[in-house]
Motif scaffolding. Structure first.
Motif, PDB file in Angstrom:
ATOM      1  N   ARG A  76       8.598  83.167 -99.528  1.00  0.00           N
ATOM      2  CA  ARG A  76       7.701  82.722 -98.383  1.00  0.00           C
ATOM      3  C   ARG A  76       8.220  81.312 -97.973  1.00  0.00           C
ATOM      4  N   PHE A  77       8.742  80.645 -98.801  1.00  0.00           N
ATOM      5  CA  PHE A  77       9.314  79.115 -97.923  1.00  0.00           C
ATOM      6  C   PHE A  77      10.693  79.191 -97.987  1.00  0.00           C
ATOM      7  N   SER A  78      11.398  80.119 -97.784  1.00  0.00           N
ATOM      8  CA  SER A  78      12.791  80.399 -97.733  1.00  0.00           C
ATOM      9  C   SER A  78      13.675  79.713 -98.763  1.00  0.00           C
ATOM     10  N   LEU A  79      14.550  79.173 -98.260  1.00  0.00           N
ATOM     11  CA  LEU A  79      15.659  78.558 -99.225  1.00  0.00           C
ATOM     12  C   LEU A  79      15.282  77.423-100.377  1.00  0.00           C
ATOM     13  N   PRO A  80      14.279  76.554 -99.826  1.00  0.00           N
ATOM     14  CA  PRO A  80      13.660  75.620-100.880  1.00  0.00           C
ATOM     15  C   PRO A  80      13.014  76.212-101.811  1.00  0.00           C
ATOM     16  N   GLY A  81      12.144  77.290-101.424  1.00  0.00           N
ATOM     17  CA  GLY A  81      11.163  78.054-102.250  1.00  0.00           C
ATOM     18  C   GLY A  81      12.003  78.767-103.083  1.00  0.00           C
ATOM     19  N   LEU A  82      13.330  79.414-102.510  1.00  0.00           N
ATOM     20  CA  LEU A  82      14.226  80.398-103.445  1.00  0.00           C
ATOM     21  C   LEU A  82      14.660  79.534-104.652  1.00  0.00           C
TER      22      LEU A  82
ATOM     23  N   GLY B 109      -1.527  93.660-101.991  1.00  0.00           N
ATOM     24  CA  GLY B 109      -1.669  92.881-100.836  1.00  0.00           C
ATOM     25  C   GLY B 109      -1.522  91.550-100.691  1.00  0.00           C
ATOM     26  N   SER B 110      -1.846  90.761-101.731  1.00  0.00           N
ATOM     27  CA  SER B 110      -1.713  89.195-101.653  1.00  0.00           C
ATOM     28  C   SER B 110      -0.230  89.032-101.950  1.00  0.00           C
ATOM     29  N   THR B 111       0.542  89.603-102.529  1.00  0.00           N
ATOM     30  CA  THR B 111       1.859  89.484-102.617  1.00  0.00           C
ATOM     31  C   THR B 111       2.691  90.074-101.336  1.00  0.00           C
ATOM     32  N   ALA B 112       2.327  90.998-100.806  1.00  0.00           N
ATOM     33  CA  ALA B 112       2.942  91.595 -99.441  1.00  0.00           C
ATOM     34  C   ALA B 112       2.708  90.599 -98.434  1.00  0.00           C
ATOM     35  N   ALA B 116       5.412  89.175 -96.015  1.00  0.00           N
ATOM     36  CA  ALA B 116       5.154  89.322 -94.630  1.00  0.00           C
ATOM     37  C   ALA B 116       5.451  87.947 -93.633  1.00  0.00           C
ATOM     38  N   GLN B 117       4.748  86.969 -94.409  1.00  0.00           N
ATOM     39  CA  GLN B 117       4.723  85.611 -93.753  1.00  0.00           C
ATOM     40  C   GLN B 117       6.273  84.993 -93.950  1.00  0.00           C
ATOM     41  N   GLY B 118       6.644  85.270 -95.088  1.00  0.00           N
ATOM     42  CA  GLY B 118       7.976  84.648 -95.312  1.00  0.00           C
ATOM     43  C   GLY B 118       9.139  85.100 -94.389  1.00  0.00           C
ATOM     44  N   PHE B 119       8.969  86.284 -94.015  1.00  0.00           N
ATOM     45  CA  PHE B 119      10.040  86.917 -93.006  1.00  0.00           C
ATOM     46  C   PHE B 119       9.570  87.071 -91.737  1.00  0.00           C
ATOM     47  N   LEU B 120       8.344  87.529 -91.470  1.00  0.00           N
ATOM     48  CA  LEU B 120       8.074  87.815 -90.065  1.00  0.00           C
ATOM     49  C   LEU B 120       7.661  86.473 -89.505  1.00  0.00           C
ATOM     50  N   LYS B 121       7.345  85.344 -89.793  1.00  0.00           N
ATOM     51  CA  LYS B 121       7.314  84.021 -89.245  1.00  0.00           C
ATOM     52  C   LYS B 121       8.481  83.359 -88.731  1.00  0.00           C
ATOM     53  N   ASN B 122       9.623  84.052 -89.435  1.00  0.00           N
ATOM     54  CA  ASN B 122      10.853  83.447 -89.095  1.00  0.00           C
ATOM     55  C   ASN B 122      11.164  83.640 -87.432  1.00  0.00           C
ATOM     56  N   PRO B 123      11.578  82.627 -86.882  1.00  0.00           N
ATOM     57  CA  PRO B 123      11.749  83.247 -85.304  1.00  0.00           C
ATOM     58  C   PRO B 123      12.974  83.900 -85.104  1.00  0.00           C
ATOM     59  N   SER B 124      13.795  83.922 -86.184  1.00  0.00           N
ATOM     60  CA  SER B 124      15.107  84.701 -85.992  1.00  0.00           C
ATOM     61  C   SER B 124      15.200  86.071 -86.570  1.00  0.00           C
ATOM     62  N   ILE B 125      13.993  86.364 -86.967  1.00  0.00           N
ATOM     63  CA  ILE B 125      13.465  87.879 -87.441  1.00  0.00           C
ATOM     64  C   ILE B 125      12.825  88.597 -86.565  1.00  0.00           C
ATOM     65  N   ASP B 126      13.124  89.700 -85.932  1.00  0.00           N
ATOM     66  CA  ASP B 126      12.207  90.513 -85.122  1.00  0.00           C
ATOM     67  C   ASP B 126      11.721  91.405 -85.816  1.00  0.00           C
ATOM     68  N   LEU B 139       0.775  97.747 -97.188  1.00  0.00           N
ATOM     69  CA  LEU B 139       1.432  97.869 -95.930  1.00  0.00           C
ATOM     70  C   LEU B 139       0.558  96.925 -94.803  1.00  0.00           C
ATOM     71  N   LEU B 140      -0.837  96.852 -94.946  1.00  0.00           N
ATOM     72  CA  LEU B 140      -1.310  96.144 -93.946  1.00  0.00           C
ATOM     73  C   LEU B 140      -0.978  94.688 -93.907  1.00  0.00           C
ATOM     74  N   PRO B 141      -0.962  93.866 -94.744  1.00  0.00           N
ATOM     75  CA  PRO B 141      -0.299  92.371 -94.522  1.00  0.00           C
ATOM     76  C   PRO B 141       0.763  92.460 -93.499  1.00  0.00           C
ATOM     77  N   PHE B 142       1.769  93.199 -93.725  1.00  0.00           N
ATOM     78  CA  PHE B 142       2.890  93.504 -92.865  1.00  0.00           C
ATOM     79  C   PHE B 142       2.446  93.701 -91.494  1.00  0.00           C
ATOM     80  N   VAL B 143       1.539  94.658 -91.253  1.00  0.00           N
ATOM     81  CA  VAL B 143       1.207  95.107 -90.003  1.00  0.00           C
ATOM     82  C   VAL B 143       0.643  93.992 -89.335  1.00  0.00           C
ATOM     83  N   GLU B 144      -0.275  93.395 -90.193  1.00  0.00           N
ATOM     84  CA  GLU B 144      -1.053  92.173 -89.282  1.00  0.00           C
ATOM     85  C   GLU B 144      -0.098  91.111 -88.901  1.00  0.00           C
TER      86      GLU B 144
END
Lengths: 292, 292
Positions: A76-82, B109-112, B116-126, B139-144
């Motif tokens: 969730r917090f990319s490299l520093p998290g990992l 859910g809570s882990t998903a 989801a946030q870790g990857f999809l909040k990254n502006p370089s990941i579409d 799946l829902l947290p990813f969809v959200e």
């Protein structure tokens, strides 16, 4: 060897309870937030998580055979998290604990091999969780990387979340649950062990009937998430154990690490220790009562 | 918006072909090994992968709408590797490409939500790939986190590996394949879109009949791995497309990045470009022929 070490630790500490280290911002005590968060960036958050984990480990290491570190909360917090994910595992090892890297990876063979090597070659990682969706050629690279018992695997069979029934409980044409087919697959990798196989499974603690069926079928350890926060009760979870009281690891994360909030205790490490002691007593009491 | 951008790129480049960046030591050209490997540690390997990826992207960016970066091959070399995973996605974005982080995550859910946030909040990941085993609450947290179409998801339905049949092709009591039940779950998240949903699926290119069934059922893009190295053929893969020739992304990794070995070409970037041009021609030719 994985199973021998695990049984020794469980017997010595009289505890089949695993501490889950799944840090979130919401979980952090105010005093840590005040100390670490200035800009609130990933680096600061990661440093705070590290401080938190370290203290939880210090207070619980004598009472648990094993920590489980869920990688999602670090990714969730990319490299520093990992970085903190790997550091936490290293620190657990340093304190004599066994480790489960809860990564739930799964992919086609060549990709699975990369995952398997990445995690299981790490000396601080004793075992990982994996996802069975790809079938046997996706699982085999993980099995191979355990080198016949030096390391362990926990393959997802029946998960603890409410929606797990949607796919995992589908009935196949021969009248079996889908998750039983997955358990068959797990069985096929177990090998021939007099006591326990190092190829284990994950079965949620919220499913007493499923635990009963699967304990009979499987020769590996069952990793049981869902105690506490997710509603799993010791009186149900005991069915993950054999009649001699061995064969399962019961995991709690938030129930232990957030216990300080419940009892209004500033010392979150001490609170975690108290919560873990309660959990151990609760689980052991039910194991001693025996199963029907 | 994810779908609009994707369609624009595909039309402009006349290419539904995705370059997969899955570097391994075996894949690396000798000249890079000589240049980067002295101690042979993770840092050197990661730097070599970065150089390799950068050159592949430079030579193929004009011909592909999208790169797919499989995280396993970076996790394999822990933090230095993961740094290159993120850097590769950043560089792809910089070159105007869309990106798929092929992470196949899935959890409760809570882990998903953390994944989801870790990857999809990254502006370089579409977009990312996800594993459906946990059911809808996993799946829902990813969809959200796709925020109604800003980002995209590709949910595993039918994978390209031989063993995928063991679990995914089990017949359920109402006569359907298990993977069709997964497809129903994908459908339930698609929402109401006039053209394509941003909630897509992964269906291996090695299964023509499955592709036919699923193309009719699903309203999202189908990501099709397995072209080339894994044996998927254009004449089968075309069934992932609608009759107007849109609706699928076809991915090749080793087939493109290792092509330099096949033709004895030192310039691996140029070789990748040639291979990608061949692939595009092959796929487009079949699409133009139409489906029965």
């Amino acid at each position: 060897m994985f199973i021998e070490k695990l049984l020794r630790e469980i017997k010595q500490k009289k505890s089949p309870c695993v501490v889950g280290l799944d840090p979130t911002l919401e979980m952090m005590p105010d005093k840590l937030k005040r100390k670490f968060l200035v800009k609130g960036d990933e680096k600061e958050i990661a440093q705070m998580f590290w401080q938190f984990n370290k203290e939880i480990i210090d207070y619980t290491a004598e009472l648990t055979p094993c920590i489980k570190v869920q990688i999602a909360f670090y990714e969730r917090f990319s490299l520093p998290g990992l970085e903190v994910f790997y550091k936490t595992l290293d620190y657990g090892k340093e304190k004599g604990l066994m480790t489960i890297a809860d990564v739930k990876r799964g992919d086609i063979g060549s990709t699975a091999k990369a995952y398997a090597q990445g995690f299981l070659k790490n000396p601080s990682i004793d075992s990982i969780t994996v996802n069975p969706y790809f079938g046997s050629d996706g699982l085999l690279p993980f099995v191979e990387e355990t080198k016949g018992g030096e390391k362990g695997l926990f393959i997802l069979v029946k998960t603890s979340n409410p929606s797990s029934k949607e796919l995992q409980d589908l009935i196949t044409e021969d009248g079996q649950f889908f998750y039983e087919k997955v358990a068959d697959l797990v069985s096929s990798f177990e090998g021939d062990f007099s006591e326990f196989s190092h190829i284990g499974s994950v079965v949620g603690g919220t499913h007493k009937e499923h635990l009963k069926r699967l304990r009979k079928k499987l020769k590996g350890f069952i990793l049981v998430p869902g105690y506490g926060a997710q509603g799993g009760k010791a009186e149900d979870i005991k069915y993950a154990f054999n009649t001699d009281g061995f064969g399962a690891l019961v995991c709690s994360s938030r129930g232990i690490t957030e216990y300080y909030k419940k009892i209004g205790e500033e010392n979150y490490g001490l609170a975690a220790q108290i919560s873990l002691k309660n959990m151990i007593a609760d689980i052991n009491r039910e194991i001693e009562k025996g199963v029907e």
